[in-house]
Design an enzyme around this catalytic site. Structure first.
Site, short mmCIF file in Angstrom:
data_model
loop_
_atom_site.label_atom_id
_atom_site.label_comp_id
_atom_site.label_asym_id
_atom_site.label_seq_id
_atom_site.Cartn_x
_atom_site.Cartn_y
_atom_site.Cartn_z
N GLU A 90 0.98 -1.41 0.37
CA GLU A 90 0.00 -0.05 0.11
C GLU A 90 0.55 0.89 -0.44
OE1 GLU A 90 -2.85 0.54 3.39
OE2 GLU A 90 -3.52 2.72 1.88
N ASP A 106 -0.84 -4.53 2.73
CA ASP A 106 -1.37 -3.93 3.66
C ASP A 106 -0.75 -4.32 5.37
OD1 ASP A 106 -3.26 -2.62 4.66
OD2 ASP A 106 -4.32 -2.51 4.08
N ILE A 108 -0.93 -2.13 7.50
CA ILE A 108 -1.71 -1.81 8.52
C ILE A 108 -3.47 -1.60 8.28
CG2 ILE A 108 -2.85 -0.88 10.40
CD1 ILE A 108 -0.18 -0.16 11.68
N ASP A 109 -4.06 -2.90 8.28
CA ASP A 109 -5.25 -2.17 7.69
C ASP A 109 -5.92 -1.96 8.91
OD1 ASP A 109 -7.60 -2.80 5.23
OD2 ASP A 109 -8.00 -4.14 6.57
N THR A 111 -6.03 0.94 9.75
CA THR A 111 -5.43 2.58 10.22
C THR A 111 -6.00 3.77 11.33
OG1 THR A 111 -3.81 2.00 8.23
CG2 THR A 111 -3.29 4.62 9.08
N ASP A 234 -5.98 -4.04 0.19
CA ASP A 234 -7.26 -4.62 1.35
C ASP A 234 -8.47 -6.33 1.15
OD1 ASP A 234 -7.57 -1.88 2.13
OD2 ASP A 234 -9.09 -1.70 0.70
C1 IPD Z 1 -9.69 0.48 4.68
C2 IPD Z 1 -10.04 -0.52 5.51
C3 IPD Z 1 -11.30 0.24 5.68
C4 IPD Z 1 -12.24 0.11 4.31
C5 IPD Z 1 -11.01 1.04 3.78
C6 IPD Z 1 -9.87 0.94 3.71
P1 IPD Z 1 -6.64 0.98 5.42
O1 IPD Z 1 -8.16 0.36 4.68
O2 IPD Z 1 -9.97 -0.94 5.44
O3 IPD Z 1 -12.52 -0.88 6.60
O4 IPD Z 1 -13.35 0.82 4.53
O5 IPD Z 1 -11.44 1.61 2.56
O6 IPD Z 1 -9.20 1.84 2.79
O7 IPD Z 1 -6.32 2.72 5.00
O8 IPD Z 1 -7.10 0.97 7.18
O9 IPD Z 1 -5.52 0.48 5.43
CA CA Z 2 -6.34 -1.04 4.02
CA CA Z 3 -3.43 0.17 5.25
#
Ligand code: IPD
Ligand code: CA
Ligand code: CA
Length: 282
Positions: A90, A106, A108-109, A111, A234
């Site tokens: 990412e 990813d 950190i998913d 964040t 994601d």
């Molecule tokens: C997000 C998360 C979130 C989703 C967003 C993503 P991030 O990823 O997965 O649940 O609704 O569209 O971008 O930015 O925390 O890596």
């Molecule tokens: Ca993510």
């Molecule tokens: Ca992320």
């Protein structure tokens, strides 16, 4: 005489490796698990502490120094073991090579959750081989939940096999969704679909981590998940984890999705058609 094996390298020239070299060959699964555990340790060590936070393309689309630290360590581990593999991650983007293997990361998913001290966030790493998902790992170190799947070998939570829910009665389903940082240009505003699901009287949760949403469908906590506009990092690992747990993933027209598509509907399979109906009912 040494057993000799022809190994296909990235420049497609076969090289010969001996059986003594074989013992030193890095293992794909071990490398994946090592990278996910190392990232999880980093994430946990900063959790609810202090760290630098920046906005990306919109004020609430965040990246922290922990995202970058986690990503750096994951990439170091992959490159040490498989320097010839491609990586899509990412924060750094695509590090493409002439390889059939692609790691999709990813760091950190969730964040935004992480930045607010909410323990619903994870590291997500998927491996694609020859255009198909081969392995995936999603680790939430705050809840000590490690999800793993390998194509054709099932899905696991902390080494225990997991399966999607058995529910067939859509009216009793528990759903989860997510919303993008910026509204996509879709034929219908995503909030309309959310409204229709809620108006059916269904409980719809919003956790803030698509990778965890998918894993929680895989282990039967949720019966279905949908979201617009997700990115490959994601969904890559969670995509395989849902399928290996017996679930179904599609686009919003019901066709098979890839991890690069922009519509994600993941269910236990049994309520899939009913969810498609609500999503597409205008
Ligand atoms: C997000 C998360 C979130 C989703 C967003 C993503 P991030 O990823 O997965 O649940 O609704 O569209 O971008 O930015 O925390 O890596
Ligand atoms: Ca993510
Ligand atoms: Ca992320």
């Amino acid at each position: 005489m040494d057993l000799q094996i022809a190994k296909k390298t990235s420049n497609t020239t076969p090289s010969i490796i001996s059986n003594s070299d074989l013992f030193k060959m890095p293992d794909l699964k071990t490398t994946l698990l090592d990278a996910a555990y190392a990232a999880g340790d980093i994430i946990k060590s900063y959790f609810q502490g202090s760290f630098h936070i920046e906005s990306k393309d919109s004020i609430n689309n965040l990246v922290t120094e922990v995202d970058r630290h986690s990503e750096k360590r994951i990439i170091e581990i992959i490159k040490t073991n498989f320097p010839e593999h491609s990586i899509i991650s990412e924060e750094v983007g695509a590090l493409m090579q002439d390889s059939q293997y692609q790691w999709i990361i990813d760091p950190i998913d969730g964040t935004v959750n992480f930045a607010h001290g909410i323990p619903i966030c994870c590291v997500s790493i998927g491996i694609r081989y020859d255009g198909k998902m081969l392995m995936g790992a999603v680790f939430n170190p705050m809840m000590n939940e490690f999800f793993f799947a390998e194509r054709g070998k099932g899905a696991f939570l902390n080494d225990h096999p997991i399966h999607v829910s058995q529910k067939t009665d859509f009216k009793k389903a528990c759903l989860v969704t997510g919303f993008p940082y910026k509204w996509p240009d879709t034929k219908e505003h995503p909030i309309k679909v959310f409204e229709r699901m809620i108006m059916q009287g269904l409980p719809v949760r919003r956790l803030g981590s698509a990778a965890i949403d998918l894993c929680w469908v895989a282990c039967g906590r949720f019966d279905g998940f949908w979201e617009y506009n997700l990115s490959s990092w994601d969904v890559a690992a969670g995509y395989l984890i849902v399928r290996e747990a017996g679930g179904r993933i599609s686009n919003f027209d019901g066709t098979e999705t890839t991890v690069f598509d922009k519509e994600t509907l993941a269910t236990n399979g049994r309520i899939h058609e009913q969810m498609l109906q609500v999503i597409n009912q205008q």
